[in-house]
Design a protein around this motif. Sequence first.
Motif, mmCIF file in Angstrom:
data_model
loop_
_atom_site.group_PDB
_atom_site.id
_atom_site.type_symbol
_atom_site.label_atom_id
_atom_site.label_comp_id
_atom_site.label_asym_id
_atom_site.label_seq_id
_atom_site.Cartn_x
_atom_site.Cartn_y
_atom_site.Cartn_z
ATOM 1 N N THR A 64 54.701 60.187 -13.224
ATOM 2 C CA THR A 64 54.413 60.733 -14.545
ATOM 3 C C THR A 64 55.171 62.052 -14.687
ATOM 4 N N LYS A 105 46.657 65.348 -14.964
ATOM 5 C CA LYS A 105 47.202 63.992 -14.863
ATOM 6 C C LYS A 105 47.183 63.517 -13.409
ATOM 7 N N LYS A 163 45.291 55.377 -15.429
ATOM 8 C CA LYS A 163 46.719 55.310 -15.774
ATOM 9 C C LYS A 163 47.078 56.601 -16.524
ATOM 10 N N GLU A 164 48.295 57.052 -16.372
ATOM 11 C CA GLU A 164 48.724 58.253 -17.091
ATOM 12 C C GLU A 164 50.105 58.041 -17.715
ATOM 13 N N THR A 165 50.353 58.764 -18.797
ATOM 14 C CA THR A 165 51.651 58.668 -19.463
ATOM 15 C C THR A 165 52.368 60.013 -19.377
ATOM 16 N N ASP A 166 53.671 59.997 -19.653
ATOM 17 C CA ASP A 166 54.453 61.234 -19.647
ATOM 18 C C ASP A 166 53.986 62.181 -20.751
ATOM 19 N N CYS A 167 54.279 63.468 -20.553
ATOM 20 C CA CYS A 167 54.021 64.473 -21.594
ATOM 21 C C CYS A 167 55.245 65.372 -21.626
#
Lengths: 326, 326
Positions: B152, B300, B309-313
């Motif tokens: 991530t 995150k 689950k994690e997403t980009d920032c």
Amino acid sequence: MKKIGIREVAEEAQVSTATVSRVLNNRGYISKETRDKVQAAMRKLEYYPNDLARALYQKRTYTVGVIFPSNVHPFQAELIQDIEYLLSQKGYKMLLCNSLNNPQKEIDYLTMLRKNQVDGIIVGTHNKYVSGYQNSKLPIVAIDRDLGENTTTVACDNYAGGKMAVQLLIDRGCKQILDIRGDSSVKLPANDRSIAYLNLMKKNNLPKNVLEVPFVWSAAKKKETIENYLQKHPQIDGIFAGDDLLASLAIFYLEMHDKRVPEDVKVIGFDGAKQTLLYNPRLTTIRQPIGQIAQVATEKLINKINGKKETDCLDLPVSLYIGRTV
Amino acid sequence: MKKIGIREVAEEAQVSTATVSRVLNNRGYISKETRDKVQAAMRKLEYYPNDLARALYQKRTYTVGVIFPSNVHPFQAELIQDIEYLLSQKGYKMLLCNSLNNPQKEIDYLTMLRKNQVDGIIVGTHNKYVSGYQNSKLPIVAIDRDLGENTTTVACDNYAGGKMAVQLLIDRGCKQILDIRGDSSVKLPANDRSIAYLNLMKKNNLPKNVLEVPFVWSAAKKKETIENYLQKHPQIDGIFAGDDLLASLAIFYLEMHDKRVPEDVKVIGFDGAKQTLLYNPRLTTIRQPIGQIAQVATEKLINKINGKKETDCLDLPVSLYIGRTV
């Protein structure tokens, strides 16, 4: 996430755990085919030998706790980086703890490090009233700090550094020299710098001007204190600052108030971290031998971990960095 | 040093190990007298519950590995300090690894961290060709770096930052703007800054001047490269630097060569770490939201450790710090 163990590797490779263990420890006869199968399973499952289990068994973690006020302060940052490098070369890893000048945080870290069975601690904090270091059975080395019995202190030759700085200001003609120093009530080797200042003032029949700015204060409070003092004492024509931040704050205030540095006021700092001089090559300062301090501290700690006795080292050589502020 | 266990405590207090265990876990009936006796023995022997044994049993170490090039670089130092603080608030501790821009050291650290069963890793290095992050089962968060599948990424809004900086130089009348950027062959969110620069040059019919200075170079090589470029291109009247160090190196060179900043050449940096602005309050720069980057990255990572689950920032907001160099 489920941690993978040798059981899972054995299952994946369709061999026994004893076989996996033999591959890991390179013991006994293993066919190439079996070895390849086990190693492929390890890669596939991302299995790594468990150093934690080994540490528990050996009662040795190869982990060192490092407690400093802040890994942002350039002098401490460079020390921490050098210590981490030297530890890694010796097979040790570093748990970094920033106390942020908070005594309770420091005490909590000390407990945490002990619970995590670190082999030793290097400490460079400036908090008063933190107990738990004295007479500790755990090997402890303190940098720039006297923490009492059984701890070993490492520092530069602060008296020589103070003398070098103040003599330079006198040689350049300063008559009203200000010593911006740390908290005189904390037992610090750095107090020797101010003793050098006072001795030189007396020897040269110059007036004493001392301002205490404790290290643990916020940058804003340090800035305000220095500015108030300089405003009320316009006669000051030379400043020996306790560190390069205090020197920089003084220089910035002077230049914003139409005093030229070094023509009207000469300023010399202390520490001379690489980072500071990279961003501020103009600053004249006393350079501490940071690499050497880190090396001696790390060596003494590892010696203590290995059961050897160690003594203080308080005379690592300083040097003068000539910028353009004196 | 022999590590003290509950066996030694039991012996010292003259009770059974089961009794010591009951005191430790606050379970079952224990008379006050027995409890006091056990606690006195713990204090005397400096016994601390073994968190390592607990970690091994729970398959959770509450340890996070943090790999950065250097805890001395002001931006990274502040990130590391903020991450360490946030981790400590959540009951995690930090193993700090400085890769010193050495890919092999980075790979070795990655293996060491896995062997020591860290729960996750935060990485902010800029080395090319380091494998081992992609498709890892271990939770990984990267700051300012795209490390591929399953990791991530957290970063500020680099495009907005680049646009803000370059637009300011255009607004102040610069016609020959130099973009000092990092290595264009590394996949970094920071590359967006140069895209913003190129778009603005095109839109305003201004000539492109780009100098690549890879982050992993030594300070001496960065200095030399910038100085050579500025010597050969005296027409440059505005500089957008990839970080505050590059900006400071340029400013120092210009001032040593009788160019006034900002009158003759305007310079704007990037990062705006607290430490940098404390020592160099004159520097105009784009401030990254360091505290926020640390917070999002830490959150995150802990979410990933907990199986989410994690997403980009990639759009944390930057801001303009107005000093005196533009």
